[in-house]
Design a protein around this motif. Structure first.
Motif, PDB file in Angstrom:
ATOM      1  N   SER A 186       0.834  -1.205   0.000  1.00 27.70           N
ATOM      2  CA  SER A 186       0.000   0.000   0.000  1.00 27.70           C
ATOM      3  C   SER A 186       0.867   1.254   0.000  1.00 27.70           C
ATOM      4  N   ASN A 188       0.321   4.000   1.522  1.00 23.48           N
ATOM      5  CA  ASN A 188       0.445   4.544   2.880  1.00 23.48           C
ATOM      6  C   ASN A 188       1.572   3.871   3.655  1.00 23.48           C
ATOM      7  N   LYS A 191       4.838   5.172   2.202  1.00 22.50           N
ATOM      8  CA  LYS A 191       5.057   6.535   2.698  1.00 22.50           C
ATOM      9  C   LYS A 191       5.568   6.512   4.138  1.00 22.50           C
ATOM     10  N   LYS A 304       0.683  10.123  -1.278  1.00 22.85           N
ATOM     11  CA  LYS A 304      -0.360  10.373  -0.276  1.00 22.85           C
ATOM     12  C   LYS A 304       0.016  11.430   0.765  1.00 22.85           C
TER      13      LYS A 304
END
Length: 455
Positions: A186, A188, A191, A304
């Motif tokens: 993912s 996220n 990140k 994101k």
């Protein structure tokens, strides 16, 4: 009574087996302080642990999470859980079964809570030896682990960056072989680990490893292609990628600054030109800051980061290429710069701490030419800014002798973006000529502006 004392009492009075675990034990072995303590409890349930804690520590706010309980006290966050096996928790699983669930050897150590010092260390996968060797290793075969859990590749880099350890060669080659699988992770999660790398003590070192492993190409290909892009040797010793990584490492430990430093020249490959003028070969990167600012905004939004963060970083990149020339810059030019980078009363007192100047400092220190971080021209520029700032009456929209309410009343305008556009237009006029900041003069200028806009 302190929490550790209560847990030691529980360990002594009941069949419970209580151990320090995870990163906390790693830090104990490394002789580093921790603000988070992980506890593993065998032979009794978490419900029993919670009741015992509340009996001895009233008003303790315990939060139930998946497979564990959590609470904070005395600036320490506690995570207490039963051993884990194949994603499930039970007080009757063994420590060996629990250790298998850990990703890294350095985090798979346990210490009985009654132990005095690390002598009673339970080290199933030789994590202590890896700490001595300053090495990150996974539990199991590296190739299989990275294929089964691709997220571990970025986690490896962030842990290595946090501890300033090297990555085991087998693990690095497994990451390099399987780097394309990071696309399954993912954004996220990527990140989260990426930020930890950027904010580490030596980000340039581990961002380089990220590039060498192929992960950079999968996550930020725009930065990866800067590798090998040569620059004008008069101003830069390194290629664009090395320069960006070095600048990130030079920047202060602030996320906005480090992201801006990392991406400040990302637009260079797009605008690079090789020219021959007067028989001399030259490499140019005209307007790379404009292209780079747009690219940085897209990159950060893709990862994101929120709109505000992306905007602040891209603005820094857009403004980092100012070229102050004392004999050519008029006071109006200095005022335009002040307005452009939003210098106010607060910033003027600590002008050298302005983010754009800190970025410029990191940029200059990364050119590999052993120059001072702050040039004499920069010192002169900051002095000039202070002089012009103190002499000027109007530098921001709020300083105008007219506001949005006047525009609405005088010209029957509706509240909205148009009001802001007009005020910014008036500011640009007054910045050029401070004497224009008179209500009647400004109203006349608005009339001209609106009549032109309506044609």
């Amino acid at each position: 009574m302190k929490i550790i004392s209560i847990l030691k009492k529980l360990n002594k009075e009941t069949p419970a087996e209580i151990y320090y675990a995870g990163r906390y034990v790693c830090n104990l072995v490394r002789r580093k302080k921790s603000t988070k303590i992980e506890i593993v409890v065998r032979q009794i349930s978490l419900q029993t642990v919670s009741k015992y804690l509340r009996r001895h520590r009233k008003n303790l706010k315990i939060e139930k999470l998946k497979g564990c309980i959590s609470f904070s006290t005395d600036d320490i966050n506690f995570i207490i859980r039963n051993p884990k096996k194949r994603g499930k928790y039970s007080p009757y699983f063994t420590l060996k079964e629990d250790a298998k669930e850990k990703a890294f050897t350095v985090n798979a150590m346990y210490l009985p809570i009654a132990s005095k010092g690390p002598k009673g260390l339970i080290d199933i996968y030789r994590g202590r030896n890896d700490i001595r060797n300053r090495k990150i290793k996974v539990i199991g075969k590296a190739d299989l682990v990275t294929k089964q859990n691709p997220a571990i590749m970025m986690e490896t880099l962030s842990l290595a960056a946090h501890l300033n350890y090297r990555i085991d060669s087998n693990l690095f080659y497994a990451i390099k072989s399987n780097h394309a699988l990071v696309k399954k992770v993912s954004i996220n999660r990527i990140k989260f680990e990426f930020i930890k790398i950027v904010m580490s003590q030596k980000p340039s070192k581990y961002l380089r490893t990220m590039h060498d492993s192929g992960l950079m190409h999968m996550i930020i290909p725009e930065l990866s292609i800067c590798d090998g892009v040569t620059q004008n040797r008069k101003y830069h010793k390194y290629d664009v990628l090395t320069h960006c990584l070095t600048a990130c490492g030079n920047a202060e430990r602030d996320l906005v600054l480090r992201l801006a430093a990392l991406l400040h020249d990302v637009g260079k490959p797009q605008v690079r030109e090789e020219v021959v003028r007067g028989g001399k070969y030259k490499v140019t990167f005209y307007n790379h800051e404009v292209t780079g600012a747009k690219m940085a905004r897209r990159i950060l939004r893709r990862l994101k980061f929120d709109k505000e963060m992306a905007l602040v970083v891209s603005d820094l990149i857009y403004n980092h290429m100012y070229n102050y020339e004392p004999n050519r810059w008029s006071d109006a030019a200095v005022r335009r710069f002040i307005a452009k980078i939003h210098i106010s009363n607060k910033e003027i007192k600590k002008l050298s701490r302005m983010p754009v100047f800190l970025l410029r400092k990191a940029d200059r220190a990364a050119n590999g030419l052993n120059l001072s971080e702050i040039s004499p021209r920069q010192i002169s520029f900051e002095k000039r800014i202070k002089q012009v700032y103190n002499q000027s009456r109007v530098l921001h929209v709020k300083d105008l002798n007219i506001d949005g309410t006047v525009l609405i009343e005088e010209f029957n305008l509706k509240p909205g973006p148009t009001i802001g556009h007009i005020l910014n237009y008036l500011l640009s006029i007054v910045i050029e000529d401070q004497s224009m900041n008179q209500r009647d003069v400004l109203i006349e200028e608005v009339s001209k502006y609106l009549s032109t806009a309506l044609k």
